[in-house]
Motif scaffolding. Structure first.
Motif, PDB file in Angstrom:
ATOM      1  N   UNK A   1      60.731  97.904  54.646  1.00  0.00           N
ATOM      2  CA  UNK A   1      59.938  96.677  54.620  1.00  0.00           C
ATOM      3  C   UNK A   1      59.953  96.074  53.224  1.00  0.00           C
ATOM      4  N   UNK A   2      60.298  94.799  53.123  1.00  0.00           N
ATOM      5  CA  UNK A   2      60.357  94.151  51.803  1.00  0.00           C
ATOM      6  C   UNK A   2      59.785  92.739  51.790  1.00  0.00           C
ATOM      7  N   UNK A   3      59.179  92.296  52.886  1.00  0.00           N
ATOM      8  CA  UNK A   3      58.582  90.961  52.923  1.00  0.00           C
ATOM      9  C   UNK A   3      57.593  90.892  54.078  1.00  0.00           C
ATOM     10  N   UNK A   4      56.962  89.738  54.239  1.00  0.00           N
ATOM     11  CA  UNK A   4      55.998  89.563  55.322  1.00  0.00           C
ATOM     12  C   UNK A   4      54.569  89.552  54.824  1.00  0.00           C
ATOM     13  N   UNK A   5      53.650  89.132  55.698  1.00  0.00           N
ATOM     14  CA  UNK A   5      52.244  89.004  55.341  1.00  0.00           C
ATOM     15  C   UNK A   5      51.433  90.263  55.626  1.00  0.00           C
ATOM     16  N   UNK A   6      51.926  91.101  56.530  1.00  0.00           N
ATOM     17  CA  UNK A   6      51.174  92.289  56.941  1.00  0.00           C
ATOM     18  C   UNK A   6      51.992  93.537  56.640  1.00  0.00           C
ATOM     19  N   UNK A   7      51.361  94.523  56.047  1.00  0.00           N
ATOM     20  CA  UNK A   7      52.039  95.779  55.764  1.00  0.00           C
ATOM     21  C   UNK A   7      52.293  96.551  57.061  1.00  0.00           C
ATOM     22  N   UNK A   8      53.404  97.281  57.139  1.00  0.00           N
ATOM     23  CA  UNK A   8      53.730  98.014  58.370  1.00  0.00           C
ATOM     24  C   UNK A   8      52.643  98.987  58.809  1.00  0.00           C
ATOM     25  N   UNK A   9      52.037  99.715  57.869  1.00  0.00           N
ATOM     26  CA  UNK A   9      51.016 100.692  58.256  1.00  0.00           C
ATOM     27  C   UNK A   9      49.733  99.996  58.724  1.00  0.00           C
ATOM     28  N   UNK A  10      49.459  98.791  58.221  1.00  0.00           N
ATOM     29  CA  UNK A  10      48.316  98.033  58.721  1.00  0.00           C
ATOM     30  C   UNK A  10      48.559  97.619  60.181  1.00  0.00           C
ATOM     31  N   UNK A  11      49.779  97.200  60.467  1.00  0.00           N
ATOM     32  CA  UNK A  11      50.129  96.853  61.848  1.00  0.00           C
ATOM     33  C   UNK A  11      50.083  98.092  62.736  1.00  0.00           C
ATOM     34  N   UNK A  12      50.500  99.235  62.192  1.00  0.00           N
ATOM     35  CA  UNK A  12      50.467 100.481  62.962  1.00  0.00           C
ATOM     36  C   UNK A  12      49.027 100.871  63.292  1.00  0.00           C
ATOM     37  N   UNK A  13      48.093 100.624  62.372  1.00  0.00           N
ATOM     38  CA  UNK A  13      46.686 100.913  62.646  1.00  0.00           C
ATOM     39  C   UNK A  13      46.140 100.024  63.762  1.00  0.00           C
ATOM     40  N   UNK A  14      46.591  98.767  63.794  1.00  0.00           N
ATOM     41  CA  UNK A  14      46.193  97.879  64.887  1.00  0.00           C
ATOM     42  C   UNK A  14      46.699  98.417  66.222  1.00  0.00           C
ATOM     43  N   UNK A  15      47.951  98.907  66.222  1.00  0.00           N
ATOM     44  CA  UNK A  15      48.517  99.472  67.451  1.00  0.00           C
ATOM     45  C   UNK A  15      47.755 100.727  67.872  1.00  0.00           C
ATOM     46  N   UNK A  16      47.390 101.552  66.891  1.00  0.00           N
ATOM     47  CA  UNK A  16      46.663 102.791  67.197  1.00  0.00           C
ATOM     48  C   UNK A  16      45.303 102.477  67.800  1.00  0.00           C
ATOM     49  N   UNK A  17      44.612 101.451  67.273  1.00  0.00           N
ATOM     50  CA  UNK A  17      43.302 101.086  67.811  1.00  0.00           C
ATOM     51  C   UNK A  17      43.418 100.560  69.244  1.00  0.00           C
ATOM     52  N   UNK A  18      44.560  99.997  69.583  1.00  0.00           N
ATOM     53  CA  UNK A  18      44.790  99.497  70.938  1.00  0.00           C
ATOM     54  C   UNK A  18      45.449 100.532  71.838  1.00  0.00           C
ATOM     55  N   UNK A  19      45.629 101.762  71.318  1.00  0.00           N
ATOM     56  CA  UNK A  19      46.264 102.864  72.065  1.00  0.00           C
ATOM     57  C   UNK A  19      47.667 102.468  72.538  1.00  0.00           C
ATOM     58  N   UNK A  20      48.409 101.807  71.673  1.00  0.00           N
ATOM     59  CA  UNK A  20      49.785 101.409  71.982  1.00  0.00           C
ATOM     60  C   UNK A  20      50.727 102.193  71.076  1.00  0.00           C
ATOM     61  N   UNK A  21      51.447 103.175  71.609  1.00  0.00           N
ATOM     62  CA  UNK A  21      52.372 103.954  70.782  1.00  0.00           C
ATOM     63  C   UNK A  21      53.583 103.146  70.363  1.00  0.00           C
ATOM     64  N   UNK A  22      54.110 103.485  69.198  1.00  0.00           N
ATOM     65  CA  UNK A  22      55.326 102.847  68.687  1.00  0.00           C
ATOM     66  C   UNK A  22      56.405 103.919  68.568  1.00  0.00           C
ATOM     67  N   UNK A  23      57.502 103.699  69.266  1.00  0.00           N
ATOM     68  CA  UNK A  23      58.669 104.571  69.141  1.00  0.00           C
ATOM     69  C   UNK A  23      59.614 103.914  68.141  1.00  0.00           C
ATOM     70  N   UNK A  24      59.795 104.568  67.008  1.00  0.00           N
ATOM     71  CA  UNK A  24      60.577 103.987  65.921  1.00  0.00           C
ATOM     72  C   UNK A  24      61.960 104.626  65.856  1.00  0.00           C
ATOM     73  N   UNK A  25      62.969 103.783  65.665  1.00  0.00           N
ATOM     74  CA  UNK A  25      64.354 104.245  65.555  1.00  0.00           C
ATOM     75  C   UNK A  25      64.925 103.727  64.243  1.00  0.00           C
ATOM     76  N   UNK A  26      65.341 104.652  63.394  1.00  0.00           N
ATOM     77  CA  UNK A  26      66.008 104.281  62.146  1.00  0.00           C
ATOM     78  C   UNK A  26      67.511 104.275  62.363  1.00  0.00           C
ATOM     79  N   UNK A  27      68.118 103.096  62.313  1.00  0.00           N
ATOM     80  CA  UNK A  27      69.539 102.948  62.652  1.00  0.00           C
ATOM     81  C   UNK A  27      70.398 102.877  61.395  1.00  0.00           C
ATOM     82  N   UNK A  28      71.626 103.374  61.518  1.00  0.00           N
ATOM     83  CA  UNK A  28      72.604 103.224  60.453  1.00  0.00           C
ATOM     84  C   UNK A  28      72.599 104.370  59.451  1.00  0.00           C
ATOM     85  N   UNK A  29      73.658 104.416  58.673  1.00  0.00           N
ATOM     86  CA  UNK A  29      73.796 105.421  57.630  1.00  0.00           C
ATOM     87  C   UNK A  29      73.070 104.983  56.374  1.00  0.00           C
ATOM     88  N   UNK A  30      72.681 105.942  55.572  1.00  0.00           N
ATOM     89  CA  UNK A  30      72.132 105.647  54.254  1.00  0.00           C
ATOM     90  C   UNK A  30      73.238 105.811  53.217  1.00  0.00           C
TER      91      UNK A  30
END
Length: 334
Positions: A208-237
């Motif tokens: 994450x490098x831009x935007x108005x809302x931090x990812x963990x803040x959005x994740x807390x909103x999802x947690x309060x709504x009992x909505x799980x997030x399945x995250x996939x990290x794609x590509x090589x480093x």
């Protein structure tokens, strides 16, 4: 095989009991029964002969056909399975310029991350026929590609139009998750369908490098709504090959760039919301991640089987009108 015909409203057949009453009034009353069409033709007459009875016969027949139409005859066309339960899913796909990196191999040919992801997503859609699925794409900003819908073919057509680097570059994971949550919470439940649950699938190849809302803040909103997030990290480093495009987005060369996936952030998002994190460094891993999500959130019951029926009442309605009009024509000629 003889077609099976059933009636949706069989109680209308009780109207057939009116026919003896009509016959009675015709035979024993001398005044014109005003509630019948062509009243003069329905009153007893001294004229004899079959031709003089045709208007009455046609009216009787029209009356019977109208009653059959009201009873709604239906021809059974077979059984079809229908499931009214399912999940609401929003796919959150990274389409930043880095998704053009060609670090996946298929049939000994290097392909971009986005090409592999979109093919796997379309295959995932084919398996989730009972679910409403929406699509949010993001780079430097997030936007809704498709709201929640059962029309998965329409989603596929929209997926084919996605292009990496088509909007301002960047990785606004927090804004994308927030928008996806609003898509879920803004969709009211239909009375005809029971929702099993909701979840998000986040696929990104960056940090994450831009935007108005931090990812963990959005994740807390999802947690309060009992909505799980399945995250996939794609590509090589590390170092990856990136195509160089001209103004018309045609490949004219390639260059080496550094790719970075913030695995720690994606893992925290998944853990905080009750989801799961997958690392997908090749095309098979991308496929395996979606297969694992599909298996974890599968509907475990059998479909409801309903009978498909074709309405036949228009046929009887048209025939009734035909005999009604025929009675009128005949009555004018005799």
């Amino acid at each position: 095989m003889v077609a099976l015909v059933v009636f949706a409203n069989p109680s209308f057949f009780f109207l057939l009991l009116l026919l003896p009453l009509v016959w009675f009034f015709r035979r024993y009353r001398k005044e014109e029964p005003f509630f019948l069409p062509f009243a003069s033709q329905w009153v007893g007459t001294e004229r004899k002969g079959p031709i003089n009875k045709l208007p009455v016969v046609c009216c009787y027949l029209a009356f019977v056909l109208f009653i059959i139409a009201l009873a709604r005859p239906q021809e059974e066309k077979g059984k079809i399975p229908i499931r009214k339960e399912g999940y609401d899913i929003v796919l959150v796909l990274d389409i930043s310029g880095s998704m053009l990196a060609e670090d996946y191999e298929i049939d000994q040919k290097m392909v971009s991350r986005l090409d592999v992801v979109l093919d796997v997503v379309k295959a995932f859609l084919d398996k989730r026929v009972n679910d409403r699925i929406g699509l949010v794409a993001f780079a430097g900003r997030a936007y809704t590609v498709c709201p929640l819908t059962f029309d998965h073919q329409w989603i596929k057509r929209k997926i084919d139009q996605l292009q990496a680097g088509a909007i301002e570059d960047g990785t606004a994971i927090g804004d994308a998750l927030s928008l996806a949550l609003s898509r879920l919470e803004g969709k009211k439940e239909s009375e005809a369908r029971h929702k099993i649950g909701s979840f998000l699938i986040l696929l990104t190849d960056g940090a994450n490098n831009c935007g108005n809302l931090l990812p963990l803040e959005a994740a807390q909103l999802a947690a309060r709504s009992s909505i799980p997030v399945f995250a996939i990290g794609a590509g090589l480093s590390g170092e990856v090959t990136m195509p160089v495009l001209d103004e018309e987005r045609r490949k004219i060369g390639s260059q080496t760039v550094i790719s970075e996936v913030d695995e720690e952030l994606l893992r925290k998002i998944a853990q905080l919301t009750g989801g799961e994190y997958f690392r997908a460094t090749d095309s098979n891993a991308i496929l395996s991640a979606f297969q694992a999500i599909d298996a974890k959130k599968k509907i475990p019951f059998e479909p409801i089987v309903v009978t498909k029926k074709e309405e036949l009442f228009p046929i009887f309605l048209v025939l009734g009108l035909f005999f009604w009009f025929l009675a009128f024509l005949i009555s004018k000629r005799i």
